[in-house]
Design a protein around this motif. Structure first.
Motif, PDB file in Angstrom:
ATOM      1  N   VAL A 459       0.840  -1.205   0.000  1.00 21.81           N
ATOM      2  CA  VAL A 459       0.000   0.000   0.000  1.00 21.81           C
ATOM      3  C   VAL A 459       0.871   1.250   0.000  1.00 21.81           C
ATOM      4  CG1 VAL A 459      -1.774   1.262   1.255  1.00 21.81           C
ATOM      5  CG2 VAL A 459      -1.827  -1.222   1.194  1.00 21.81           C
ATOM      6  N   LEU A 460       1.936   1.254   0.827  1.00 19.20           N
ATOM      7  CA  LEU A 460       2.820   2.404   0.886  1.00 19.20           C
ATOM      8  C   LEU A 460       3.556   2.597  -0.420  1.00 19.20           C
ATOM      9  CD1 LEU A 460       4.255   1.881   4.499  1.00 19.20           C
ATOM     10  CD2 LEU A 460       2.370   3.366   3.772  1.00 19.20           C
ATOM     11  N   ARG A 461       3.910   1.488  -1.060  1.00 19.56           N
ATOM     12  CA  ARG A 461       4.592   1.593  -2.354  1.00 19.56           C
ATOM     13  C   ARG A 461       3.685   2.226  -3.401  1.00 19.56           C
ATOM     14  NH1 ARG A 461       5.579  -3.965  -4.182  1.00 19.56           N
ATOM     15  NH2 ARG A 461       3.400  -3.750  -4.818  1.00 19.56           N
ATOM     16  N   ASP A 462       2.413   1.776  -3.450  1.00 15.01           N
ATOM     17  CA  ASP A 462       1.484   2.351  -4.420  1.00 15.01           C
ATOM     18  C   ASP A 462       1.224   3.824  -4.143  1.00 15.01           C
ATOM     19  OD1 ASP A 462       1.302  -0.137  -5.571  1.00 15.01           O
ATOM     20  OD2 ASP A 462      -0.521  -0.711  -4.465  1.00 15.01           O
ATOM     21  N   LEU A 463       1.112   4.196  -2.853  1.00 12.45           N
ATOM     22  CA  LEU A 463       0.923   5.603  -2.518  1.00 12.45           C
ATOM     23  C   LEU A 463       2.139   6.434  -2.931  1.00 12.45           C
ATOM     24  CD1 LEU A 463      -0.760   5.344   1.011  1.00 12.45           C
ATOM     25  CD2 LEU A 463      -1.816   6.132  -1.111  1.00 12.45           C
ATOM     26  N   ALA A 464       3.324   5.884  -2.721  1.00 13.84           N
ATOM     27  CA  ALA A 464       4.539   6.607  -3.109  1.00 13.84           C
ATOM     28  C   ALA A 464       4.570   6.844  -4.610  1.00 13.84           C
ATOM     29  CB  ALA A 464       5.777   5.829  -2.653  1.00 13.84           C
ATOM     30  N   VAL A 465       4.153   5.835  -5.379  1.00 14.80           N
ATOM     31  CA  VAL A 465       4.120   5.989  -6.852  1.00 14.80           C
ATOM     32  C   VAL A 465       3.156   7.091  -7.247  1.00 14.80           C
ATOM     33  CG1 VAL A 465       3.543   4.844  -9.010  1.00 14.80           C
ATOM     34  CG2 VAL A 465       4.869   3.637  -7.270  1.00 14.80           C
ATOM     35  N   GLU A 466       1.977   7.094  -6.652  1.00 10.16           N
ATOM     36  CA  GLU A 466       0.974   8.100  -6.986  1.00 10.16           C
ATOM     37  C   GLU A 466       1.442   9.495  -6.584  1.00 10.16           C
ATOM     38  OE1 GLU A 466      -1.777   7.826  -8.680  1.00 10.16           O
ATOM     39  OE2 GLU A 466      -1.549   5.675  -8.977  1.00 10.16           O
ATOM     40  N   ILE A 467       2.091   9.605  -5.439  1.00  8.88           N
ATOM     41  CA  ILE A 467       2.573  10.921  -4.996  1.00  8.88           C
ATOM     42  C   ILE A 467       3.641  11.445  -5.945  1.00  8.88           C
ATOM     43  CG2 ILE A 467       3.846  12.117  -3.162  1.00  8.88           C
ATOM     44  CD1 ILE A 467       2.432  10.255  -1.167  1.00  8.88           C
ATOM     45  N   HIS A 468       4.575  10.590  -6.358  1.00  2.18           N
ATOM     46  CA  HIS A 468       5.603  11.017  -7.314  1.00  2.18           C
ATOM     47  C   HIS A 468       4.987  11.401  -8.653  1.00  2.18           C
ATOM     48  CE1 HIS A 468       8.911  10.285  -4.670  1.00  2.18           C
ATOM     49  NE2 HIS A 468       8.736   8.963  -4.600  1.00  2.18           N
ATOM     50  N   ASN A 469       3.989  10.642  -9.109  1.00  8.27           N
ATOM     51  CA  ASN A 469       3.338  10.956 -10.387  1.00  8.27           C
ATOM     52  C   ASN A 469       2.548  12.260 -10.334  1.00  8.27           C
ATOM     53  OD1 ASN A 469       4.333   8.605 -11.547  1.00  8.27           O
ATOM     54  ND2 ASN A 469       2.493   7.407 -11.028  1.00  8.27           N
ATOM     55  N   SER A 470       2.097  12.630  -9.156  1.00  6.50           N
ATOM     56  CA  SER A 470       1.322  13.867  -9.045  1.00  6.50           C
ATOM     57  C   SER A 470       2.190  15.113  -9.100  1.00  6.50           C
ATOM     58  CB  SER A 470       0.522  13.865  -7.739  1.00  6.50           C
ATOM     59  OG  SER A 470       1.399  13.869  -6.622  1.00  6.50           O
ATOM     60  N   ASP A 471       3.501  14.934  -8.925  1.00  2.00           N
ATOM     61  CA  ASP A 471       4.444  16.048  -8.984  1.00  2.00           C
ATOM     62  C   ASP A 471       4.041  17.177  -8.027  1.00  2.00           C
ATOM     63  OD1 ASP A 471       6.637  17.474  -9.710  1.00  2.00           O
ATOM     64  OD2 ASP A 471       5.718  18.342 -11.511  1.00  2.00           O
ATOM     65  N   THR A 472       3.804  16.797  -6.789  1.00  2.00           N
ATOM     66  CA  THR A 472       3.448  17.766  -5.771  1.00  2.00           C
ATOM     67  C   THR A 472       4.379  17.614  -4.602  1.00  2.00           C
ATOM     68  OG1 THR A 472       1.682  18.563  -4.340  1.00  2.00           O
ATOM     69  CG2 THR A 472       1.768  16.208  -4.712  1.00  2.00           C
ATOM     70  N   LYS A 473       4.592  18.713  -3.854  1.00  2.00           N
ATOM     71  CA  LYS A 473       5.464  18.692  -2.697  1.00  2.00           C
ATOM     72  C   LYS A 473       4.675  18.732  -1.396  1.00  2.00           C
ATOM     73  CE  LYS A 473       9.234  21.014  -2.780  1.00  2.00           C
ATOM     74  NZ  LYS A 473      10.192  22.145  -2.783  1.00  2.00           N
ATOM     75  N   GLN A 474       3.335  18.619  -1.534  1.00  2.43           N
ATOM     76  CA  GLN A 474       2.499  18.705  -0.340  1.00  2.43           C
ATOM     77  C   GLN A 474       1.433  17.620  -0.384  1.00  2.43           C
ATOM     78  OE1 GLN A 474       1.404  22.644   1.612  1.00  2.43           O
ATOM     79  NE2 GLN A 474      -0.538  22.084   0.625  1.00  2.43           N
ATOM     80  N   VAL A 475       1.380  16.830   0.678  1.00  3.78           N
ATOM     81  CA  VAL A 475       0.417  15.726   0.799  1.00  3.78           C
ATOM     82  C   VAL A 475      -0.366  15.918   2.091  1.00  3.78           C
ATOM     83  CG1 VAL A 475       0.102  13.235   0.971  1.00  3.78           C
ATOM     84  CG2 VAL A 475       1.923  14.164  -0.492  1.00  3.78           C
ATOM     85  N   VAL A 476      -1.690  15.777   1.993  1.00  6.91           N
ATOM     86  CA  VAL A 476      -2.532  15.873   3.179  1.00  6.91           C
ATOM     87  C   VAL A 476      -3.202  14.524   3.400  1.00  6.91           C
ATOM     88  CG1 VAL A 476      -4.501  16.771   1.856  1.00  6.91           C
ATOM     89  CG2 VAL A 476      -4.390  17.142   4.326  1.00  6.91           C
ATOM     90  N   VAL A 477      -3.166  14.063   4.638  1.00  4.05           N
ATOM     91  CA  VAL A 477      -3.768  12.779   5.018  1.00  4.05           C
ATOM     92  C   VAL A 477      -4.883  13.076   6.022  1.00  4.05           C
ATOM     93  CG1 VAL A 477      -3.410  10.486   5.957  1.00  4.05           C
ATOM     94  CG2 VAL A 477      -1.565  11.607   4.659  1.00  4.05           C
ATOM     95  N   THR A 478      -6.133  12.736   5.637  1.00  2.00           N
ATOM     96  CA  THR A 478      -7.291  12.947   6.512  1.00  2.00           C
ATOM     97  C   THR A 478      -7.860  11.598   6.934  1.00  2.00           C
ATOM     98  OG1 THR A 478      -8.783  13.061   4.623  1.00  2.00           O
ATOM     99  CG2 THR A 478      -7.861  15.142   5.423  1.00  2.00           C
ATOM    100  N   SER A 479      -8.304  11.536   8.182  1.00  2.00           N
ATOM    101  CA  SER A 479      -8.901  10.308   8.712  1.00  2.00           C
ATOM    102  C   SER A 479     -10.298  10.639   9.253  1.00  2.00           C
ATOM    103  CB  SER A 479      -8.018   9.734   9.825  1.00  2.00           C
ATOM    104  OG  SER A 479      -8.638   8.619  10.420  1.00  2.00           O
ATOM    105  N   LEU A 480     -11.312   9.951   8.724  1.00  2.00           N
ATOM    106  CA  LEU A 480     -12.700  10.155   9.155  1.00  2.00           C
ATOM    107  C   LEU A 480     -13.153   8.914   9.909  1.00  2.00           C
ATOM    108  CD1 LEU A 480     -14.216  11.769   5.927  1.00  2.00           C
ATOM    109  CD2 LEU A 480     -13.306  12.910   7.948  1.00  2.00           C
ATOM    110  N   ARG A 481     -12.891   8.937  11.228  1.00  2.00           N
ATOM    111  CA  ARG A 481     -13.303   7.866  12.138  1.00  2.00           C
ATOM    112  C   ARG A 481     -12.781   6.502  11.697  1.00  2.00           C
ATOM    113  NH1 ARG A 481     -17.291  11.618  12.025  1.00  2.00           N
ATOM    114  NH2 ARG A 481     -18.043  12.356  14.057  1.00  2.00           N
TER     115      ARG A 481
END
Length: 623
Positions: A459-481
């Motif tokens: 899961v972390l590997r797939d998230l890392a791939v998506e973050i790199h592909n998005s070409d962004t320097k800011q990631v927000v993680v929200t948790s709803l219960r």
């Protein structure tokens, strides 16, 4: 809601059992008997008398059957009241002469303006209630063998048996009385009919005697003699008419003096009687057919007059004989009618006297074949209510109520109950289960590093791939219960993505996070202190007395984030529940990769829809 539904089912069974234990029990008592209802009454008549008896309407008739519908009628019930006093029985008489409506009903009637226009008759209303209750609690049935079964249901066992036995005795007495009355009525009717038949027989015989005295005792022979005489006279008239016509034609030839062979042949052809002996004999001619001579005119003329006179006399005799024959025929018709009436009267009298004899024997001997197989006894066990049915109904009602309430509660909660509905609502590019990174919860950065080095997470590997592909320097993680907090996932992502060339910072904006004690030896990055570090991963916290969530309301928050981004390669921001909404509002307009954590049956659809409207979700982790 399975436990809730199971609880409602148990409560339904408990209330059903309580209701079954406290409701008034009813008892059913039955009486079985057979009535004396033969197939036919009377003695069969032989020698064709039975058919004649049917014609005159006094033959064997079907015995009366018991009208079961009348036994449940009001007249029968009112007769039973004399013995059973149903008016005083509170089980059957439930009528309240002075009813008092409940408060809610009286208020409702006043509100709608309800007025009772026609006050009901108290006595009639009482009997209507008794009849209705009687119809529900008294059952009459028949078996295949023809026996009757009376079943009575009542709250008091002794009362049920008493009512069943009284009804049985009443039915038997009614049947006996009806049978006796019908036999007496039949005997009375037949006796009257016999007297009338005897009178008719005497009158018909007297009429026949008077006819014989006035006319003749043998009208048939008189009519036959007159008819024979009339036939003889008609035969004579026909013969005389033939002779008369032939003589008239011969007289015409003699008067015209055309006495040649041709006229003779024509005369013989037209009147063949000319060549007969009788014709030549009345003219005094030779009786030999081959010798023909024309007679004298005077002789023919005298013969013609004689035949004319004879013809007139025969016609007169025929008219007189015809009148006599008609009179004889009328007399014969009258005699035949009188004789037929006498025979019918005699036959009717014979049938009736035999039937009266048979009916008299039946009336004198009245056997009673009514059999009582079982008197209604006091029942020992209640027949209602059915406790098992009440318990089953309570369980069904509990299940129904539980399902309905669960449905209403689920609508009110507004959460997702399946992963499919959750994925459909988010439409994220990456969706995966959060269960694989659940063991990483509340771990230090060093522990995270060891665990990820030992067992990497896909899961972390797939998230890392998506973050790199998005070409962004800011990631927000929200948790709803969700089971994991946004801080847990952000720290795991940071430790997985850290490298020598990439510096990552994690900032937790949840208001429920405890404020960390920062030592003076700790170094700072921009306006944040480093609360924890491992390799190139930094966990930052505000360097003032403000919490991270309070920092959002500061005017320079956006500039602080921009300045922090100049020194940090990847910035991970996280927040939970209501704090996530505030964080996303503060990040609007900035290029940010959004990862959301959701949990079925806990994450509300309204909250998720709200954060999606603020910032679309690119990665969804669910459990």
């Amino acid at each position: 809601y399975k436990l809730f539904i199971a609880s409602t089912c148990v409560l339904g069974i408990i209330f059903g059992g309580y209701y079954a234990l406290n409701i008034n029990k009813v008892f059913t008592s039955a009486a079985i008997f057979k009535l004396d209802i033969p197939d036919a009454k009377g003695i069969s008549l032989n020698n064709g008398l039975g058919a004649l008896a049917n014609l005159v309407g006094v033959g064997p008739a079907n015995a009366p059957t018991l009208p079961l519908d009348k036994i449940t009628g009001r007249v029968f019930i009112e007769n039973l009241d004399k013995k059973l006093n149903l008016q005083a029985d509170t089980y059957f008489n439930t009528h309240n002469p002075n009813p008092i409506d409940p408060i809610w009903k009286s208020v409702l009637k006043r509100a709608i303006g309800w007025q009772k226009k026609f006050p009901a008759n108290a006595q009639d209303a009482m009997w209507q209630g008794i009849v209705q209750k009687y119809s529900k609690n008294v059952l009459l049935d028949t078996t295949e063998e023809g026996s009757l079964i009376i079943m009575v249901t009542h709250e008091i066992p002794q009362r049920a048996a008493e009512i069943a036995n009284v009804i049985m005795e009443t039915i038997i007495n009614i049947t006996r009385k009806r049978k006796d009355n019908e036999q007496d009525q039949m005997l009375s009717f037949m006796s009257t009919a016999l007297a009338n038949s005897l009178n008719d027989l005497e009158v018909s015989q007297s009429n026949l005697k008077e006819f014989a005295l006035k006319n003749t005792a043998m009208p048939l022979e008189s009519f036959a003699a007159g008819s024979l005489e009339l036939d003889i006279l008609r035969e004579k008239l026909n013969r005389t008419s033939e002779l008369h016509d032939a003589v008239a034609a011969l007289l015409l030839i003699l008067q015209n003096k055309t006495m040649d062979q041709n006229n003779y042949l024509k005369l013989r052809e037209k009147f063949p009687i000319v060549d007969q002996v009788e014709f030549r004999r009345i003219l005094g001619q030779n009786e030999i057919i081959s010798s023909w001579s024309w007679p004298e005119l005077n002789a023919v003329d005298a013969t013609f007059d004689t035949l004319s006179e004879r013809k007139s006399r025969l016609e007169s005799q025929i008219n007189l004989s015809q009148l006599n024959a008609e009179k004889s025929g009328l007399a014969l018709e009258t005699y035949g009618r009188l004789e037929r009436e006498a025979k019918i009267a005699e036959a009717t009298y014979t049938v009736l006297i035999e039937q009266v004899k048979a009916q008299s024997m039946i009336t004198g001997y009245r056997p009673d074949k009514t059999e009582i197989y079982e008197y209604a006894s006091v029942p020992t066990n209640s027949t209602g209510p059915k406790q098992q049915q009440i318990l089953a109904l309570g369980a069904v009602l509990g299940l129904f109520v539980g399902v309905v309430l669960s449905f209403l509660l689920s609508l009110r909660r507004g959460v997702y109950y399946s992963k499919v509905s959750l994925k459909t609502a988010v439409h994220a590019r990456l969706t995966d289960s959060i269960s694989t990174i659940t063991p990483l919860r509340k771990k230090s950065l060093d522990d995270l590093n060891k665990m990820l080095m030992k067992k990497p997470r896909n899961v972390l590997r797939d998230l890392a791939v998506e973050i790199h592909n998005s070409d962004t320097k800011q990631v927000v993680v929200t948790s709803l219960r969700a089971k994991l907090k946004g801080n847990d996932v952000a720290r795991a992502i940071a430790m997985y993505m850290q490298s020598d060339s990439m510096k990552i910072a994690v900032i937790n904006f949840s208001s429920k996070t405890k404020k960390l004690d920062i030592n003076a030896e700790r170094f700072s990055v921009e306006s944040f202190f480093v609360a924890e570090s491992a390799g190139n991963v930094l966990v930052l916290t505000p360097n003032d007395d403000l919490t991270a969530m309070e920092l959002l309301s500061q005017k320079g928050f956006a500039k602080n984030m921009q300045s922090l981004g100049s020194t940090i390669d990847l910035l991970l921001l996280c927040a939970d529940n209501e704090d996530a909404t505030s964080l996303l509002r503060a990040l609007q307009g900035q290029k940010t990769f959004h990862i959301s954590l959701a949990r079925t049956k806990y994450t509300k659809s309204a909250d998720l829809a709200h954060i999606i409207s603020l910032l679309p979700v690119q990665g969804l982790l669910h459990d």
